[in-house]
Write a protein that holds these residues in place. Sequence first.
Motif, PDB file in Angstrom:
ATOM      1  N   LEU A 261       0.843  -1.192   0.000  1.00  0.00           N
ATOM      2  CA  LEU A 261       0.000   0.000   0.000  1.00  0.00           C
ATOM      3  C   LEU A 261       0.876   1.240   0.000  1.00  0.00           C
ATOM      4  CD1 LEU A 261      -2.899   1.115   0.217  1.00  0.00           C
ATOM      5  CD2 LEU A 261      -2.683   0.984   2.700  1.00  0.00           C
ATOM      6  N   HIS A 262       0.662   2.092  -1.002  1.00  0.00           N
ATOM      7  CA  HIS A 262       1.438   3.330  -1.149  1.00  0.00           C
ATOM      8  C   HIS A 262       0.462   4.495  -1.226  1.00  0.00           C
ATOM      9  CE1 HIS A 262       4.758   5.930  -2.331  1.00  0.00           C
ATOM     10  NE2 HIS A 262       4.024   6.380  -3.334  1.00  0.00           N
ATOM     11  N   LEU A 263       0.600   5.457  -0.313  1.00  0.00           N
ATOM     12  CA  LEU A 263      -0.336   6.574  -0.213  1.00  0.00           C
ATOM     13  C   LEU A 263       0.384   7.895  -0.416  1.00  0.00           C
ATOM     14  CD1 LEU A 263      -2.117   5.430   3.094  1.00  0.00           C
ATOM     15  CD2 LEU A 263      -2.820   4.907   0.750  1.00  0.00           C
ATOM     16  N   ARG A 264      -0.223   8.777  -1.193  1.00  0.00           N
ATOM     17  CA  ARG A 264       0.278  10.143  -1.366  1.00  0.00           C
ATOM     18  C   ARG A 264      -0.890  11.099  -1.358  1.00  0.00           C
ATOM     19  NH1 ARG A 264       3.649  10.831  -6.596  1.00  0.00           N
ATOM     20  NH2 ARG A 264       4.081  12.828  -5.596  1.00  0.00           N
ATOM     21  N   ARG A 265      -0.688  12.274  -0.822  1.00  0.00           N
ATOM     22  CA  ARG A 265      -1.731  13.289  -0.858  1.00  0.00           C
ATOM     23  C   ARG A 265      -1.151  14.610  -1.357  1.00  0.00           C
ATOM     24  NH1 ARG A 265      -2.296  16.594   3.869  1.00  0.00           N
ATOM     25  NH2 ARG A 265      -0.744  16.162   5.487  1.00  0.00           N
ATOM     26  N   SER A 266      -2.033  15.557  -1.658  1.00  0.00           N
ATOM     27  CA  SER A 266      -1.629  16.853  -2.217  1.00  0.00           C
ATOM     28  C   SER A 266      -0.845  16.673  -3.509  1.00  0.00           C
ATOM     29  CB  SER A 266      -0.803  17.648  -1.191  1.00  0.00           C
ATOM     30  OG  SER A 266      -1.528  17.861  -0.003  1.00  0.00           O
TER      31      SER A 266
ATOM     32  N   SER B 214      -6.408  16.293  -2.764  1.00  0.00           N
ATOM     33  CA  SER B 214      -6.156  15.248  -3.753  1.00  0.00           C
ATOM     34  C   SER B 214      -5.313  14.141  -3.140  1.00  0.00           C
ATOM     35  CB  SER B 214      -5.442  15.820  -4.985  1.00  0.00           C
ATOM     36  OG  SER B 214      -4.199  16.398  -4.614  1.00  0.00           O
ATOM     37  N   SER B 215      -5.298  13.006  -3.813  1.00  0.00           N
ATOM     38  CA  SER B 215      -4.502  11.873  -3.339  1.00  0.00           C
ATOM     39  C   SER B 215      -4.262  10.891  -4.470  1.00  0.00           C
ATOM     40  CB  SER B 215      -5.203  11.162  -2.177  1.00  0.00           C
ATOM     41  OG  SER B 215      -6.386  10.532  -2.639  1.00  0.00           O
TER      42      SER B 215
ATOM     43  N   LEU C 247      -6.545   7.691  -8.552  1.00  0.00           N
ATOM     44  CA  LEU C 247      -6.301   9.120  -8.347  1.00  0.00           C
ATOM     45  C   LEU C 247      -7.612   9.781  -7.926  1.00  0.00           C
ATOM     46  CD1 LEU C 247      -4.356  11.610  -8.760  1.00  0.00           C
ATOM     47  CD2 LEU C 247      -5.299  11.746 -11.078  1.00  0.00           C
ATOM     48  N   CYS C 248      -7.558  10.625  -6.896  1.00  0.00           N
ATOM     49  CA  CYS C 248      -8.768  11.294  -6.415  1.00  0.00           C
ATOM     50  C   CYS C 248      -8.548  12.796  -6.323  1.00  0.00           C
ATOM     51  CB  CYS C 248      -9.174  10.753  -5.047  1.00  0.00           C
ATOM     52  SG  CYS C 248     -10.688  11.501  -4.386  1.00  0.00           S
TER      53      CYS C 248
END
Length: 282
Positions: A21-26, A34-35, A45-46
């Motif tokens: 699991l790899h998470l990024r935001r902004s 966004s993320s 992508l959100c």
Amino acid sequence: DDDRDGDAPPTTRGPKTLRRLHLRRSVLSQSTGSSLVEWGHTKVLCSVRGPRPFHCSGLSHGGSGGGNGGKAALLCQVRYLSQIGLRPESLARRSFVGDASHAGAKLPKDVLSTSQDAAPHVSSSNSSVAAFPDETHLSRLLHDALSPAVMSDGPGGNRAVDVYVHVLQSDGGAFGAAVAAATLALADAGVGMRDLPCVGCAAVMSAGGNGRERVLADPSEDELLRAEGVVTVAMMPNWREVTAWDQCGRMSVEASREAMEVARDGCVTVAKFLRNCLLEGL
């Protein structure tokens, strides 16, 4: 931007271990929040817009959700990229993918225009979007999973929060990745939330030589296609409140109970990664 890794190589993980699991935001400069979530080989992508006046919402007439009294309206839209390469056998399965009887429906090529800052992440050849059978169903489920956690927007509540989710790559667990991405993006946008909604999934595999069904957490697409049944749970872990639930296929009562527990444990694990990702930005 902030990121968080959870390493669980799919080739060596145990039956109750989640995929990487790899998470990024902004990640999008022009969005309120966004993320980007990579869950195994599934990538989502959100982009979140708002809160803003309801009449300014880009999803007022096309998303899932609506006005909610004194609560901000949460409007959700899930779209797959046209060349994502979903397998026909995957489309034929029913669970959180809805009814495959409407396969082949198309959407206008400008549906991504509501999230223009997603362009750097999407190649020109993928600029059109196909309406895969589960898009409307997933949009509705995403709204159901998130809405209990979104807090009131003050007196009147005549405001909307638009959530745009783009599935860039799918290898099982698109719904879980969509909820994780939307949760991160909503928090990134400063939307008040009671909890961090997340999803856990467990597959019940056919009985082996010992005659006992085997439960596998966080199945990939290949594993889903081999499964006898699947249990998916969306919940707010801190409140221990289930916001969406689905069970499909054939399984014993004991396997169903075990799969439910495995899915709920997965929710708790994912919530920890979401929380750590958000705290790293403070």
